[in-house]
Design a protein around this motif. Structure first.
Motif, PDB file in Angstrom:
ATOM      1  N   ALA A  81       0.814  -1.220   0.000  1.00 43.71           N
ATOM      2  CA  ALA A  81       0.000   0.000   0.000  1.00 43.71           C
ATOM      3  C   ALA A  81       0.846   1.268   0.000  1.00 43.71           C
ATOM      4  O   ALA A  81       0.314   2.372  -0.186  1.00 43.71           O
ATOM      5  CB  ALA A  81      -0.924   0.007   1.223  1.00 43.71           C
ATOM      6  N   ILE A  82       2.151   1.136   0.183  1.00 45.10           N
ATOM      7  CA  ILE A  82       3.040   2.302   0.163  1.00 45.10           C
ATOM      8  C   ILE A  82       3.298   2.691  -1.286  1.00 45.10           C
ATOM      9  O   ILE A  82       3.790   1.875  -2.074  1.00 45.10           O
ATOM     10  CB  ILE A  82       4.366   1.978   0.880  1.00 45.10           C
ATOM     11  N   PRO A  83       2.995   3.919  -1.670  1.00 51.67           N
ATOM     12  CA  PRO A  83       3.154   4.330  -3.079  1.00 51.67           C
ATOM     13  C   PRO A  83       4.587   4.153  -3.576  1.00 51.67           C
ATOM     14  O   PRO A  83       5.542   4.560  -2.917  1.00 51.67           O
ATOM     15  CB  PRO A  83       2.762   5.816  -3.053  1.00 51.67           C
ATOM     16  N   GLY A  84       4.705   3.513  -4.730  1.00 48.20           N
ATOM     17  CA  GLY A  84       5.994   3.379  -5.393  1.00 48.20           C
ATOM     18  C   GLY A  84       6.914   2.314  -4.852  1.00 48.20           C
ATOM     19  O   GLY A  84       8.026   2.140  -5.364  1.00 48.20           O
ATOM     20  N   ALA A 111      10.808  -5.907   0.318  1.00 48.41           N
ATOM     21  CA  ALA A 111      10.553  -4.574  -0.234  1.00 48.41           C
ATOM     22  C   ALA A 111      11.866  -4.016  -0.762  1.00 48.41           C
ATOM     23  O   ALA A 111      12.912  -4.143  -0.112  1.00 48.41           O
ATOM     24  CB  ALA A 111       9.968  -3.652   0.832  1.00 48.41           C
ATOM     25  N   ASP A 112      11.798  -3.379  -1.920  1.00 46.83           N
ATOM     26  CA  ASP A 112      13.019  -2.924  -2.592  1.00 46.83           C
ATOM     27  C   ASP A 112      13.014  -1.410  -2.756  1.00 46.83           C
ATOM     28  O   ASP A 112      12.080  -0.835  -3.322  1.00 46.83           O
ATOM     29  CB  ASP A 112      13.131  -3.599  -3.960  1.00 46.83           C
ATOM     30  N   ILE A 113      14.065  -0.764  -2.246  1.00 41.41           N
ATOM     31  CA  ILE A 113      14.302   0.659  -2.462  1.00 41.41           C
ATOM     32  C   ILE A 113      15.421   0.748  -3.492  1.00 41.41           C
ATOM     33  O   ILE A 113      16.586   0.507  -3.172  1.00 41.41           O
ATOM     34  CB  ILE A 113      14.723   1.384  -1.166  1.00 41.41           C
ATOM     35  N   PRO A 114      15.117   1.059  -4.749  1.00 41.06           N
ATOM     36  CA  PRO A 114      16.159   1.012  -5.786  1.00 41.06           C
ATOM     37  C   PRO A 114      17.181   2.134  -5.627  1.00 41.06           C
ATOM     38  O   PRO A 114      16.846   3.259  -5.257  1.00 41.06           O
ATOM     39  CB  PRO A 114      15.364   1.168  -7.083  1.00 41.06           C
ATOM     40  N   GLY A 115      18.429   1.809  -5.924  1.00 42.22           N
ATOM     41  CA  GLY A 115      19.492   2.802  -5.892  1.00 42.22           C
ATOM     42  C   GLY A 115      19.777   3.352  -7.275  1.00 42.22           C
ATOM     43  O   GLY A 115      19.290   2.841  -8.284  1.00 42.22           O
ATOM     44  N   THR A 116      20.572   4.391  -7.309  1.00 42.07           N
ATOM     45  CA  THR A 116      20.930   5.002  -8.594  1.00 42.07           C
ATOM     46  C   THR A 116      21.947   4.155  -9.344  1.00 42.07           C
ATOM     47  O   THR A 116      22.140   4.344 -10.541  1.00 42.07           O
ATOM     48  CB  THR A 116      21.511   6.408  -8.375  1.00 42.07           C
ATOM     49  N   ASN A 117      22.609   3.236  -8.642  1.00 44.49           N
ATOM     50  CA  ASN A 117      23.561   2.333  -9.271  1.00 44.49           C
ATOM     51  C   ASN A 117      23.002   0.913  -9.208  1.00 44.49           C
ATOM     52  O   ASN A 117      23.283   0.165  -8.272  1.00 44.49           O
ATOM     53  CB  ASN A 117      24.910   2.410  -8.553  1.00 44.49           C
ATOM     54  N   PRO A 118      22.172   0.529 -10.190  1.00 51.17           N
ATOM     55  CA  PRO A 118      21.475  -0.763 -10.099  1.00 51.17           C
ATOM     56  C   PRO A 118      22.394  -1.970 -10.102  1.00 51.17           C
ATOM     57  O   PRO A 118      21.995  -3.055  -9.670  1.00 51.17           O
ATOM     58  CB  PRO A 118      20.573  -0.754 -11.348  1.00 51.17           C
ATOM     59  N   LEU A 170      11.536   5.664   3.588  1.00 59.47           N
ATOM     60  CA  LEU A 170      12.497   5.575   2.485  1.00 59.47           C
ATOM     61  C   LEU A 170      11.812   5.695   1.123  1.00 59.47           C
ATOM     62  O   LEU A 170      12.445   6.108   0.143  1.00 59.47           O
ATOM     63  CB  LEU A 170      13.266   4.258   2.570  1.00 59.47           C
ATOM     64  N   SER A 171      10.528   5.333   1.056  1.00 59.67           N
ATOM     65  CA  SER A 171       9.787   5.405  -0.210  1.00 59.67           C
ATOM     66  C   SER A 171       9.125   6.754  -0.441  1.00 59.67           C
ATOM     67  O   SER A 171       8.593   7.000  -1.524  1.00 59.67           O
ATOM     68  CB  SER A 171       8.706   4.314  -0.236  1.00 59.67           C
ATOM     69  N   ASP A 172       9.153   7.605   0.552  1.00 63.46           N
ATOM     70  CA  ASP A 172       8.469   8.902   0.459  1.00 63.46           C
ATOM     71  C   ASP A 172       9.309   9.855  -0.388  1.00 63.46           C
ATOM     72  O   ASP A 172      10.350  10.352   0.044  1.00 63.46           O
ATOM     73  CB  ASP A 172       8.265   9.473   1.862  1.00 63.46           C
ATOM     74  N   THR A 173       8.853  10.128  -1.604  1.00 63.10           N
ATOM     75  CA  THR A 173       9.626  10.945  -2.543  1.00 63.10           C
ATOM     76  C   THR A 173       9.728  12.405  -2.106  1.00 63.10           C
ATOM     77  O   THR A 173      10.560  13.142  -2.627  1.00 63.10           O
ATOM     78  CB  THR A 173       9.005  10.880  -3.942  1.00 63.10           C
ATOM     79  N   SER A 174       8.898  12.824  -1.160  1.00 65.08           N
ATOM     80  CA  SER A 174       8.960  14.220  -0.724  1.00 65.08           C
ATOM     81  C   SER A 174      10.278  14.543  -0.024  1.00 65.08           C
ATOM     82  O   SER A 174      10.673  15.715   0.047  1.00 65.08           O
ATOM     83  CB  SER A 174       7.791  14.542   0.217  1.00 65.08           C
ATOM     84  N   PHE A 175      10.976  13.524   0.473  1.00 67.67           N
ATOM     85  CA  PHE A 175      12.282  13.763   1.094  1.00 67.67           C
ATOM     86  C   PHE A 175      13.385  13.946   0.056  1.00 67.67           C
ATOM     87  O   PHE A 175      14.456  14.462   0.368  1.00 67.67           O
ATOM     88  CB  PHE A 175      12.650  12.610   2.032  1.00 67.67           C
ATOM     89  N   GLY A 176      13.148  13.477  -1.168  1.00 69.70           N
ATOM     90  CA  GLY A 176      14.145  13.611  -2.222  1.00 69.70           C
ATOM     91  C   GLY A 176      15.363  12.730  -2.035  1.00 69.70           C
ATOM     92  O   GLY A 176      16.408  12.969  -2.635  1.00 69.70           O
ATOM     93  N   PHE A 177      15.223  11.687  -1.215  1.00 71.72           N
ATOM     94  CA  PHE A 177      16.372  10.819  -0.939  1.00 71.72           C
ATOM     95  C   PHE A 177      16.414   9.678  -1.948  1.00 71.72           C
ATOM     96  O   PHE A 177      15.414   8.987  -2.170  1.00 71.72           O
ATOM     97  CB  PHE A 177      16.279  10.244   0.473  1.00 71.72           C
ATOM     98  N   GLU A 180      22.620   5.528  -3.478  1.00 71.88           N
ATOM     99  CA  GLU A 180      23.405   5.002  -4.590  1.00 71.88           C
ATOM    100  C   GLU A 180      23.223   3.490  -4.681  1.00 71.88           C
ATOM    101  O   GLU A 180      23.005   2.942  -5.752  1.00 71.88           O
ATOM    102  CB  GLU A 180      24.881   5.341  -4.419  1.00 71.88           C
ATOM    103  N   TYR A 181      23.339   2.818  -3.545  1.00 77.74           N
ATOM    104  CA  TYR A 181      23.126   1.374  -3.510  1.00 77.74           C
ATOM    105  C   TYR A 181      21.672   1.085  -3.132  1.00 77.74           C
ATOM    106  O   TYR A 181      21.082   1.799  -2.319  1.00 77.74           O
ATOM    107  CB  TYR A 181      24.042   0.717  -2.475  1.00 77.74           C
ATOM    108  N   SER A 182      21.114   0.049  -3.703  1.00 80.68           N
ATOM    109  CA  SER A 182      19.746  -0.333  -3.376  1.00 80.68           C
ATOM    110  C   SER A 182      19.662  -0.822  -1.929  1.00 80.68           C
ATOM    111  O   SER A 182      20.662  -1.245  -1.335  1.00 80.68           O
ATOM    112  CB  SER A 182      19.259  -1.436  -4.314  1.00 80.68           C
ATOM    113  N   ILE A 183      18.465  -0.730  -1.378  1.00 75.30           N
ATOM    114  CA  ILE A 183      18.182  -1.215  -0.036  1.00 75.30           C
ATOM    115  C   ILE A 183      17.057  -2.227  -0.116  1.00 75.30           C
ATOM    116  O   ILE A 183      16.026  -1.952  -0.740  1.00 75.30           O
ATOM    117  CB  ILE A 183      17.773  -0.055   0.905  1.00 75.30           C
ATOM    118  N   LYS A 184      17.242  -3.366   0.487  1.00 75.83           N
ATOM    119  CA  LYS A 184      16.182  -4.375   0.552  1.00 75.83           C
ATOM    120  C   LYS A 184      15.767  -4.559   2.013  1.00 75.83           C
ATOM    121  O   LYS A 184      16.619  -4.763   2.882  1.00 75.83           O
ATOM    122  CB  LYS A 184      16.627  -5.689  -0.062  1.00 75.83           C
TER     123      LYS A 184
END
Length: 450
Positions: A81-84, A111-118, A170-177, A180-184
């Motif tokens: 239910a967490i967006p994105g 749950a996967d928080i993708p990083g900028t370096n996949p 961590l999924s809340d885009t309003s923080f702008g975070f 670099e590395y993904s978080i699982k």
């Protein structure tokens, strides 16, 4: 003469602009992580713990029970239910369980928080969602494990609640975070042992085995397991093997950098295998356990042994919610700092090199930062008494090359050491610290933020 002075001045200005600009992204990362930590919700944590305790009215999340299924469904549905937020499930089976339980799907929720370096690897935070009532007595537990009341509020609804709340933040885009590395974030099944099967830590074993076979690059793993029983102190403990000590040390430093008000044990940390982290050790990955005391059945300077875990009385009423919040904040800032490379935990051992210089921590820092360095086995004996030693010098310079401090200038024998740098009296900005032994020189950058 004027021409050369102009060229020199231009080079200094360009150098200063180029490197001073780098303070901005690092400061922004720090500010984003700080804002995320401040947003951890006590009421959310309380809600998750109480729902998991009830387990759909079963008041048990013992593996193989309907309450365990209910707890897992709540975790999965809440994360989805967490967006994105991308959520997947890995299924395995406990083959040595009696029929029909040996064909019952046992599920890890990821749950996967993708990083900028996949392709750069990832960090894991895990918390097991099953529970136990084994301390109600062996006869009762062996005969009634499928029906006994086992609310498991502290062990381990507290850890799972922290995991869910971290996923939200961590999924809340309003923080702008964006790390670099993904978080699982993994809710592990079947951590506890049971009369119904042989073994324990089965969910983490399944995950670590799959990751190893896939060749996954896991930079570090944190297991969050029973973190809420303590009515006298805000305290938590780290468990680590030798390979993973740096993860625990940098968790302490993250606590200090982000001003998380919680007491912690100090290195060298206890080496023990009583949670899911040990399955990552078994595959050669770095991993630590965060737990309310190491071990929770013993008293400690800031802890009284927990009489309630693994009983029918481990309820939400005995949980210190403010402690759970602070532990959640601690793990959030640590994990985010690792994954965003606000700090570097990929230090390597010195082999045949004379010297090695590691990333300072914290970085950026406000007042004091620690610098780790190593004097290696590549040094030659002195020829007189066969002592392996050499003069090692560590100095700090500003961006203009002006010396700001001498931290070390002495004979050193092989080993890994640490020195503190206090930036009191210095202006905010980028500084360079340099180690020299003979002709060998290494330099790294650090950022002082006021």
């Amino acid at each position: 003469m004027t021409y050369y002075r102009l060229i020199n001045l231009t080079a200094v200005v360009l150098f200063s602009i180029l490197f001073s600009a780098q303070i901005i992204p690092q400061q922004q990362v720090y500010d984003k992580i700080r804002a995320m930590s401040d947003s951890i919700s006590l009421s959310n944590l309380d809600h998750h713990i109480r729902v998991l305790e009830r387990a759909g009215g079963h008041y048990s999340r013992v593996t193989l029970t309907a309450g365990n299924d209910s707890g897992r469904q709540y975790i999965s549905n809440t994360l989805r239910a967490i967006p994105g937020l991308a959520v997947t499930e890995d299924t395995f089976y406990i083959s040595n369980a009696p029929s029909p339980y040996n064909t019952k799907p046992i599920i890890n929720v990821i749950a996967d928080i993708p990083g900028t370096n996949p392709n750069g690897g990832y960090y894991i935070l895990g918390a097991h969602y099953d529970c136990s009532a084994s301390r109600m007595g062996s006869t009762v537990w062996n005969q009634q494990y499928l029906t006994i009341r086992a609310p498991g509020a502290d062990d381990n609804a507290t850890g799972v609640a922290g995991l869910i709340e971290m996923a939200r933040v961590l999924s809340d885009t309003s923080f702008g975070f964006r790390p670099e590395y993904s978080i699982k974030l993994v809710a592990f099944a079947a951590e506890e042992s049971s009369p119904g099967y042989t073994g324990s830590h089965l969910g983490s074993k399944d995950y670590a085995t799959r990751a190893f076979n896939r060749g996954d690059v896991i930079h570090g793993m944190i297991s969050l397991d029973m973190v809420g029983y303590n009515n006298t102190n805000y305290y938590t403990a780290v468990v680590s093997n030798q390979q993973s000590q740096l993860l625990g040390e940098k968790m302490i430093e993250a606590r200090d950098l982000f001003n998380i008000d919680i007491l912690m044990n100090q290195p060298p940390f206890v080496n023990a295998t009583y949670s899911d982290h040990d399955q990552f050790w078994a595959k050669g990955y770095k991993a630590i356990l965060v737990i309310e005391n190491a071990p929770p059945w013993n008293n400690g300077p800031y802890y009284t042994a927990n009489p309630l875990y693994h009983t029918s009385y481990d309820s939400a009423g005995s949980v210190n919610l403010e402690l759970v919040k602070r532990v959640t904040q601690l793990n959030l800032v640590t994990l985010s700092s690792f994954a965003s490379r606000l700090t570097d935990v990929d230090d390597t051992e010195v082999a045949e090199k004379n010297i090695e210089l590691y990333s300072n921590y914290p970085n950026p820092f406000k007042d004091v930062t620690r610098i780790r360095y190593a004097v290696g086995a590549g040094m030659k004996p002195d020829g007189v008494n066969n002592r392996y030693s050499a003069r090692v010098v560590i100095k700090v310079y500003d961006v203009l090359g002006k010396e700001a401090a001498t931290l070390l200038d002495e004979e050193m024998e092989p080993g890994t050491y640490q020195v503190e740098f206090n930036g009191a009296g210095l202006a905010s900005g980028i500084y360079y610290y340099r180690i020299q032994q003979g002709a060998e020189v290494k330099t790294r950058k650090m950022v002082l933020v006021r």
